[in-house]
Design a protein around this motif. Sequence first.
Motif, PDB file in Angstrom:
ATOM      1  N   PRO A   1       0.802  -1.223   0.000  1.00  0.00           N
ATOM      2  CA  PRO A   1       0.000   0.000   0.000  1.00  0.00           C
ATOM      3  C   PRO A   1       0.838   1.278   0.000  1.00  0.00           C
ATOM      4  O   PRO A   1       0.351   2.342  -0.343  1.00  0.00           O
ATOM      5  N   PHE A   2       2.087   1.152   0.428  1.00  0.00           N
ATOM      6  CA  PHE A   2       3.003   2.304   0.458  1.00  0.00           C
ATOM      7  C   PHE A   2       4.415   1.766   0.293  1.00  0.00           C
ATOM      8  O   PHE A   2       4.649   0.561   0.442  1.00  0.00           O
TER       9      PHE A   2
ATOM     10  N   VAL B   1       0.067 -11.051   6.408  1.00  0.00           N
ATOM     11  CA  VAL B   1       0.943 -11.839   5.538  1.00  0.00           C
ATOM     12  C   VAL B   1       2.358 -11.261   5.465  1.00  0.00           C
ATOM     13  O   VAL B   1       3.253 -11.865   4.884  1.00  0.00           O
ATOM     14  N   GLY B   2       2.563 -10.089   6.072  1.00  0.00           N
ATOM     15  CA  GLY B   2       3.903  -9.486   6.054  1.00  0.00           C
ATOM     16  C   GLY B   2       3.889  -8.145   6.749  1.00  0.00           C
ATOM     17  O   GLY B   2       2.856  -7.700   7.268  1.00  0.00           O
ATOM     18  N   LEU B   3       5.065  -7.523   6.785  1.00  0.00           N
ATOM     19  CA  LEU B   3       5.196  -6.176   7.358  1.00  0.00           C
ATOM     20  C   LEU B   3       5.870  -5.289   6.325  1.00  0.00           C
ATOM     21  O   LEU B   3       6.697  -5.771   5.548  1.00  0.00           O
TER      22      LEU B   3
ATOM     23  N   GLU C   1       1.457  -3.641   9.455  1.00  0.00           N
ATOM     24  CA  GLU C   1       1.079  -4.994   9.033  1.00  0.00           C
ATOM     25  C   GLU C   1       0.405  -4.948   7.672  1.00  0.00           C
ATOM     26  O   GLU C   1      -0.386  -4.054   7.395  1.00  0.00           O
ATOM     27  N   ILE C   2       0.744  -5.919   6.839  1.00  0.00           N
ATOM     28  CA  ILE C   2       0.095  -6.056   5.538  1.00  0.00           C
ATOM     29  C   ILE C   2      -0.851  -7.250   5.630  1.00  0.00           C
ATOM     30  O   ILE C   2      -0.452  -8.338   6.049  1.00  0.00           O
ATOM     31  N   ARG C   3      -2.120  -7.014   5.277  1.00  0.00           N
ATOM     32  CA  ARG C   3      -3.132  -8.072   5.399  1.00  0.00           C
ATOM     33  C   ARG C   3      -3.649  -8.490   4.037  1.00  0.00           C
ATOM     34  O   ARG C   3      -3.739  -7.683   3.125  1.00  0.00           O
ATOM     35  N   SER C   4      -3.995  -9.756   3.939  1.00  0.00           N
ATOM     36  CA  SER C   4      -4.613 -10.258   2.710  1.00  0.00           C
ATOM     37  C   SER C   4      -6.045  -9.742   2.638  1.00  0.00           C
ATOM     38  O   SER C   4      -6.723  -9.637   3.657  1.00  0.00           O
ATOM     39  N   GLU C   5      -6.473  -9.384   1.441  1.00  0.00           N
ATOM     40  CA  GLU C   5      -7.859  -8.927   1.295  1.00  0.00           C
ATOM     41  C   GLU C   5      -8.753 -10.029   0.749  1.00  0.00           C
ATOM     42  O   GLU C   5      -9.899  -9.787   0.359  1.00  0.00           O
ATOM     43  N   ALA C   6      -8.224 -11.266   0.670  1.00  0.00           N
ATOM     44  CA  ALA C   6      -9.033 -12.375   0.164  1.00  0.00           C
ATOM     45  C   ALA C   6      -8.609 -13.670   0.845  1.00  0.00           C
ATOM     46  O   ALA C   6      -7.510 -13.765   1.387  1.00  0.00           O
TER      47      ALA C   6
ATOM     48  N   ALA D   1       5.282   1.756  -3.715  1.00  0.00           N
ATOM     49  CA  ALA D   1       3.840   1.751  -3.492  1.00  0.00           C
ATOM     50  C   ALA D   1       3.167   1.060  -4.677  1.00  0.00           C
ATOM     51  O   ALA D   1       3.491   1.350  -5.833  1.00  0.00           O
ATOM     52  N   GLY D   2       2.259   0.124  -4.387  1.00  0.00           N
ATOM     53  CA  GLY D   2       1.527  -0.553  -5.450  1.00  0.00           C
ATOM     54  C   GLY D   2       2.218  -1.788  -5.996  1.00  0.00           C
ATOM     55  O   GLY D   2       1.647  -2.511  -6.822  1.00  0.00           O
ATOM     56  N   GLN D   3       3.438  -2.050  -5.540  1.00  0.00           N
ATOM     57  CA  GLN D   3       4.174  -3.209  -6.078  1.00  0.00           C
ATOM     58  C   GLN D   3       3.537  -4.520  -5.612  1.00  0.00           C
ATOM     59  O   GLN D   3       3.187  -4.666  -4.443  1.00  0.00           O
ATOM     60  N   PRO D   4       3.383  -5.514  -6.521  1.00  0.00           N
ATOM     61  CA  PRO D   4       2.832  -6.809  -6.123  1.00  0.00           C
ATOM     62  C   PRO D   4       3.791  -7.542  -5.188  1.00  0.00           C
ATOM     63  O   PRO D   4       4.999  -7.580  -5.449  1.00  0.00           O
ATOM     64  N   LEU D   5       3.253  -8.093  -4.076  1.00  0.00           N
ATOM     65  CA  LEU D   5       4.085  -8.769  -3.080  1.00  0.00           C
ATOM     66  C   LEU D   5       3.967 -10.281  -3.163  1.00  0.00           C
ATOM     67  O   LEU D   5       4.946 -10.993  -3.008  1.00  0.00           O
ATOM     68  N   MET D   6       2.715 -10.763  -3.342  1.00  0.00           N
ATOM     69  CA  MET D   6       2.522 -12.215  -3.397  1.00  0.00           C
ATOM     70  C   MET D   6       1.241 -12.536  -4.139  1.00  0.00           C
ATOM     71  O   MET D   6       0.343 -11.707  -4.262  1.00  0.00           O
ATOM     72  N   ARG D   7       1.204 -13.781  -4.638  1.00  0.00           N
ATOM     73  CA  ARG D   7       0.073 -14.241  -5.425  1.00  0.00           C
ATOM     74  C   ARG D   7      -0.687 -15.304  -4.620  1.00  0.00           C
ATOM     75  O   ARG D   7      -0.073 -16.187  -4.024  1.00  0.00           O
TER      76      ARG D   7
END
Lengths: 79, 452
Positions: free
Chosen positions: A9-10, A38-40, A49-54, A71-77
């Motif tokens: 997100p940032f 799922v990460g920090l 904290e980074i949370r999964s939205e699904a 910001a906006g970079q994909p982290l995981m699939r």
Amino acid sequence: MAEHIVHAPFPGVFYRRPDPESPPFVNESDTVASGSVVGLIEVMKMFQEIRSEADGTVTEFLVENEAAVDAGQPLMRLT
Amino acid sequence: MGAASLPRKVLVANRGEIAVRVIRACQDLGVTAVAVHSEADTDALHVALADEAVAIGPAPARSSYLDVGRIVDAARTAGCDAVHPGYGFLSENAALPRALAEAGIAFVGPPAEVIEQVGDKVAARGAAKAAAVPVVPGSDRLDTAEEALGFATDVGFPVLLKAAAGGGGRGIRRVDEPDELATAFAEASREAEAAFGDGGVFVEKCIIDARHVEVQILADAHGAVVHLGERECSLQRRRQKLVEESPAPGLPAGLRKELGAAAVRLATEVGYRGAGTVEFLVDPHTWSFYFIEVNARIQVEHGVTELVTGVDLVVEQLRIAGGLPLPLAQDEISWSGAAIEFRINAEDPERGFFPSPGRLTLLRLPAGPGVRVDTGFETGRSIPPYYDSLIAKVMVWGSDREQALARARRALAELAVDGVASTAPLHRRIVGWDAFRSGQFHTGSLERFLAG
């Protein structure tokens, strides 16, 4: 199954573990629920904290632990 | 090194405004300044201003600014005879002076053993007691609520119950009345057990409306120690200082003298060398004071001391590292007027001070009589997300506090920061705030002001 990407997100530094001695929040092939951590990302010395939205299963990490991310970079699939 | 002399070439092992500050001190002395930079700072101001620059690795600080090996290699490769660590990063990590000593390079700071001693809370407290410097009354580890009540009754309520294994503000609870103590003790012990795997608890006196007042010291390699007066740093949010000033408003002259003498005693006790700060809590109801900790580095807020004393602290650090004696005795140090510093951070006060990295589309810095600004940025440069949020320190000086406040109002109005959110609007509110203007504030005041 629909694919879901977790984005940064940032900008900052991405961490897969809460601290260096702990196991990762999630590993490949783990199931995650929407809202789970799922990460920090460390931005200017602040850890968020980074949370999964699904709900889904982690299929791939798109960045390394401790990598600099934009910001906006994909982290995981997830699928 | 042989005979005492200034370093010839200094590696500035930091970034941002403090790197710029150290580069300026080097250049004022005719010493060559070598910058270091991560991949995120290739275009940074400190790199542009230095005489030379060395790349030290990827953006994350752990792989660049915090990597002792890379810093020592950079110093060796560039042919430096000294390393200035600035603040933060490796400035209080004894591994750096040790590695530098092996490489035959001077460290601009205290000896490794002194950094370790003052960095250990128990050892620092012990040194303070040995130097007859008051510490916050605290018990040893206690096993029962009865023991805790006995201690609390002796020092007076309120008290804080702290987890013996805790740290960083965790596991602390305040008890105001004797009849609350038994329950609170049981809860604190249970929580400590759950959080830290150790139910040990100790009791500390709670200083109500405490002010944070710190004393700047300088010590040379020949045993001379002087203090340069105090700084008032009570305006904090979550223990992060936002505004600092010197002198501390309203402090009785006798107390000011006692604080300075206590700081010098402690520095002498531990064999301090270089610039350092001794932090105290001051009880404004009794004017009692208590040692908190020693910061074994130059501090962010050193500039307000420079403005009121005329002493260039970073120049003195470099001279001391070269083995030169202090140029001033205690009775030759004098104070003039009042200085205030406002930290302009890339944080959004409207969003819980959330970090706001990004490109500065405009950075217009104030100037004019009585204004000094230290910054590592300028219009068009980007604030990376990887490091601290400090954009600039706006400092003002006046012949008295009233004139300093008037200049603060003007300087903060001149300041323009666009492209990122900043604490500038908050500082404009603070200069109009009655408690600040009257000097009637303590370490809890700013958070209350922000909440109200």
